[in-house]
Design a protein around this motif. Sequence first.
Motif, short mmCIF file in Angstrom:
data_model
loop_
_atom_site.label_atom_id
_atom_site.label_comp_id
_atom_site.label_asym_id
_atom_site.label_seq_id
_atom_site.Cartn_x
_atom_site.Cartn_y
_atom_site.Cartn_z
N CYS A 1 -4.64 27.68 -28.26
CA CYS A 1 -4.08 26.33 -28.36
C CYS A 1 -2.83 26.22 -29.24
CB CYS A 1 -5.14 25.36 -28.90
SG CYS A 1 -6.60 25.21 -27.85
N GLU A 2 -2.58 27.20 -30.11
CA GLU A 2 -1.51 27.01 -31.09
C GLU A 2 -0.15 26.82 -30.44
OE1 GLU A 2 0.68 29.48 -34.62
OE2 GLU A 2 -1.49 29.24 -34.75
N LEU A 3 0.16 27.58 -29.41
CA LEU A 3 1.49 27.48 -28.80
C LEU A 3 1.70 26.09 -28.19
CD1 LEU A 3 3.86 29.39 -28.63
CD2 LEU A 3 3.15 30.01 -26.33
N LYS A 4 0.66 25.55 -27.56
CA LYS A 4 0.79 24.21 -26.98
C LYS A 4 0.92 23.16 -28.08
CE LYS A 4 0.88 21.29 -23.60
NZ LYS A 4 2.07 21.24 -22.71
N VAL B 1 -13.29 22.65 -37.33
CA VAL B 1 -12.37 22.07 -36.34
C VAL B 1 -11.14 21.49 -37.03
CG1 VAL B 1 -12.09 20.23 -34.65
CG2 VAL B 1 -14.13 21.65 -34.60
N LEU B 2 -11.37 20.73 -38.11
CA LEU B 2 -10.25 20.14 -38.83
C LEU B 2 -9.40 21.20 -39.52
CD1 LEU B 2 -11.86 16.96 -40.44
CD2 LEU B 2 -10.34 17.09 -38.46
N ALA B 3 -10.05 22.21 -40.09
CA ALA B 3 -9.30 23.25 -40.79
C ALA B 3 -8.38 24.01 -39.84
CB ALA B 3 -10.28 24.21 -41.47
N VAL B 4 -8.89 24.38 -38.67
CA VAL B 4 -8.06 25.12 -37.73
C VAL B 4 -7.00 24.21 -37.12
CG1 VAL B 4 -9.45 24.77 -35.65
CG2 VAL B 4 -8.15 26.88 -35.92
N SER B 5 -7.31 22.93 -36.96
CA SER B 5 -6.31 21.99 -36.44
C SER B 5 -5.16 21.83 -37.42
CB SER B 5 -6.96 20.63 -36.15
OG SER B 5 -7.96 20.74 -35.17
N GLY B 6 -5.49 21.68 -38.71
CA GLY B 6 -4.45 21.57 -39.72
C GLY B 6 -3.59 22.82 -39.79
N LEU B 7 -4.24 23.97 -39.61
CA LEU B 7 -3.49 25.23 -39.64
C LEU B 7 -2.51 25.31 -38.47
CD1 LEU B 7 -3.23 27.95 -41.11
CD2 LEU B 7 -4.97 28.86 -39.56
N MET B 8 -2.91 24.86 -37.30
CA MET B 8 -2.02 24.89 -36.15
C MET B 8 -0.87 23.90 -36.29
SD MET B 8 -4.44 25.45 -32.79
CE MET B 8 -5.48 24.00 -33.07
N ILE B 9 -1.10 22.78 -36.97
CA ILE B 9 -0.05 21.78 -37.15
C ILE B 9 0.98 22.24 -38.17
CG2 ILE B 9 0.42 19.42 -37.93
CD1 ILE B 9 -2.38 18.67 -36.85
N ALA B 10 0.52 22.77 -39.30
CA ALA B 10 1.43 23.13 -40.39
C ALA B 10 1.92 24.57 -40.32
CB ALA B 10 0.75 22.89 -41.74
N GLY B 11 1.08 25.47 -39.82
CA GLY B 11 1.36 26.90 -39.91
C GLY B 11 2.68 27.36 -39.32
N PRO B 12 2.99 27.05 -38.05
CA PRO B 12 4.24 27.57 -37.47
C PRO B 12 5.48 27.14 -38.23
CG PRO B 12 2.76 26.79 -35.74
CD PRO B 12 2.14 26.37 -37.05
N SER B 13 5.55 25.88 -38.64
CA SER B 13 6.72 25.40 -39.37
C SER B 13 6.81 26.05 -40.75
CB SER B 13 6.67 23.87 -39.53
OG SER B 13 6.73 23.24 -38.26
N MET B 14 5.67 26.23 -41.42
CA MET B 14 5.67 26.90 -42.72
C MET B 14 6.11 28.35 -42.57
SD MET B 14 4.72 24.95 -45.32
CE MET B 14 4.01 26.07 -46.54
N VAL C 1 4.33 19.70 -41.71
CA VAL C 1 3.62 20.43 -42.76
C VAL C 1 2.77 19.48 -43.60
CG1 VAL C 1 5.36 22.25 -42.80
CG2 VAL C 1 5.56 20.34 -44.38
N GLY C 2 3.25 18.25 -43.82
CA GLY C 2 2.47 17.30 -44.59
C GLY C 2 1.19 16.89 -43.88
N VAL C 3 1.30 16.54 -42.60
CA VAL C 3 0.13 16.13 -41.83
C VAL C 3 -0.85 17.30 -41.67
CG1 VAL C 3 -0.65 15.38 -39.54
CG2 VAL C 3 1.33 14.29 -40.59
N GLY C 4 -0.31 18.51 -41.42
CA GLY C 4 -1.17 19.67 -41.25
C GLY C 4 -2.00 19.96 -42.48
N HIS C 5 -1.39 19.90 -43.66
CA HIS C 5 -2.14 20.13 -44.90
C HIS C 5 -3.16 19.02 -45.14
CE1 HIS C 5 1.00 23.12 -45.87
NE2 HIS C 5 0.12 23.61 -46.71
N LEU C 6 -2.83 17.80 -44.78
CA LEU C 6 -3.77 16.69 -44.96
C LEU C 6 -5.02 16.89 -44.10
CD1 LEU C 6 -4.54 13.89 -46.05
CD2 LEU C 6 -3.23 12.90 -44.14
N VAL C 7 -4.81 17.25 -42.84
CA VAL C 7 -5.94 17.49 -41.94
C VAL C 7 -6.77 18.66 -42.45
CG1 VAL C 7 -6.57 18.18 -39.58
CG2 VAL C 7 -4.74 16.51 -39.95
N ASN C 8 -6.10 19.70 -42.89
CA ASN C 8 -6.81 20.87 -43.41
C ASN C 8 -7.63 20.52 -44.65
OD1 ASN C 8 -7.54 23.55 -43.95
ND2 ASN C 8 -5.56 24.31 -43.27
N SER C 9 -7.09 19.67 -45.51
CA SER C 9 -7.80 19.27 -46.73
C SER C 9 -9.08 18.49 -46.40
CB SER C 9 -6.89 18.40 -47.62
OG SER C 9 -5.83 19.18 -48.14
N VAL C 10 -9.00 17.63 -45.39
CA VAL C 10 -10.20 16.90 -44.97
C VAL C 10 -11.26 17.88 -44.47
CG1 VAL C 10 -11.12 15.18 -43.38
CG2 VAL C 10 -8.90 14.82 -44.46
#
Length: 430
Positions: A284-287, A330-343, A301-310
């Motif tokens: 799912c990460e590429l999509k 689920v939330l941890a991996v979702s946050g990682l996919m949101i923030a990770g590529p840009s970071m 990166v801000g939203v991704g870390h927030l989701v990961n923190s939850v």
Amino acid sequence: MTDDDKPPIGVLDTLRATPTTVRYLLGGVLVNQLGAFVQTFLVLYLTHRGMSGGTAGLALAAYSLGTVFGTVLGGEITHRLGARTTIVAAMAGSAPLVAVLPLLARPGRVPVLLAAIALAGLFAQAYRPAASVLLSDLMPERYQVMAFSMMRIALNTGAALAPLIAAGVILLDWDLLFWLDGATTLVYALLAYRLLPRHAAPEQASEPAAAPRTRAERRSGGRAAYGLMLRDRAYLAYLAAVVLGTVAYVQSSISLPLEIVHDGYPTWLYSAVLTASSLVLITCELKITAYITRIPTHLAVGVGHLVNSVGLAAYGLAVHSGAFVLFGAVLAVSGLMIAGPSMFAHPATFPAGSKARYLATMQAAAGLASAVGPLFGVWAWTHLHAGFWVLMALVNGLAGVLALLGTKHRADRADTARPDTAPEPVGETA
């Protein structure tokens, strides 16, 4: 047509725009990661060979320390000698060091073993900055974040499949594990030598050739570059975010299994979470990244870390129900996919003359945090238990704030410089 006028980036668009050399590069990363067994199985192997747990732990520390120094050294060599040369030299040096470890894994050879393991770690990670620089140079600028997402997928795919391969190899012979690791590393070196470009990216090739510099001038230039980096408060905030975020991230594989066992759940729950997380990341990460590229980097990166923190905070509720483990994952991996590529891609936005060093420092910071994070996590979890996850959520939240500030400042500077096309000075302070 401006960037804002261009159509959104899609997965198929990215794949079509990916040069053949980038495909070779990512294929080599995958091959190398498929055989990367040393760090994962080193402790088990050494205890299997009759060494004490203390010696095995010291060996793992030596390997981790080697990877940190190797990443920084790899960035410097990439800057001086080029990406392909660095990759070939690092992999060619790593292969024999890994393959010889079974011959040194004896009680009377501990000092030599530790030296070989440290050098193996140094060579093993020296290629990472070079691979990132080459990826950034060869991929069209519009697809930079997507390109780094593809590299993350190659790394995660290899990391997910490697333990399965190792499980079968161990049944045959433990020593074969390290010989196979050395073989895959050597294959990567050969692929890099044969398939990767020798020279700089096309956009760099048109630049006038600089006059040869003396060794003293090169050293002075290196010191000046790192001095500018240390004065770049925005980039230091980003590096701090990498360290804190990595410390929080590794707890999903270090402290979470302790929590699951402590709360009385079967161990298969952790295996299921780990497998599901890996599958989601790979598929799912590429999509997800295709959507993330449509919003500002600092917002991603801000939203991704927030989701990961939850998600991390949800692990603290696992004592009440196993559903919180799944929900948190689920939330941890979702946050990682949101923030990770840009970071991951952020250091590649710096000028070509300093890009390798910026990528190397980021990867070294992540490597250091990966080495320290497990020690801190186990100690803190044993003292805090459920409260530990609240602490990790706060740590990760702070990482998100620092990442947002660091990346937003970089974007603001680029927007200011764009109208008159003035080049941005390296190491600009906040």
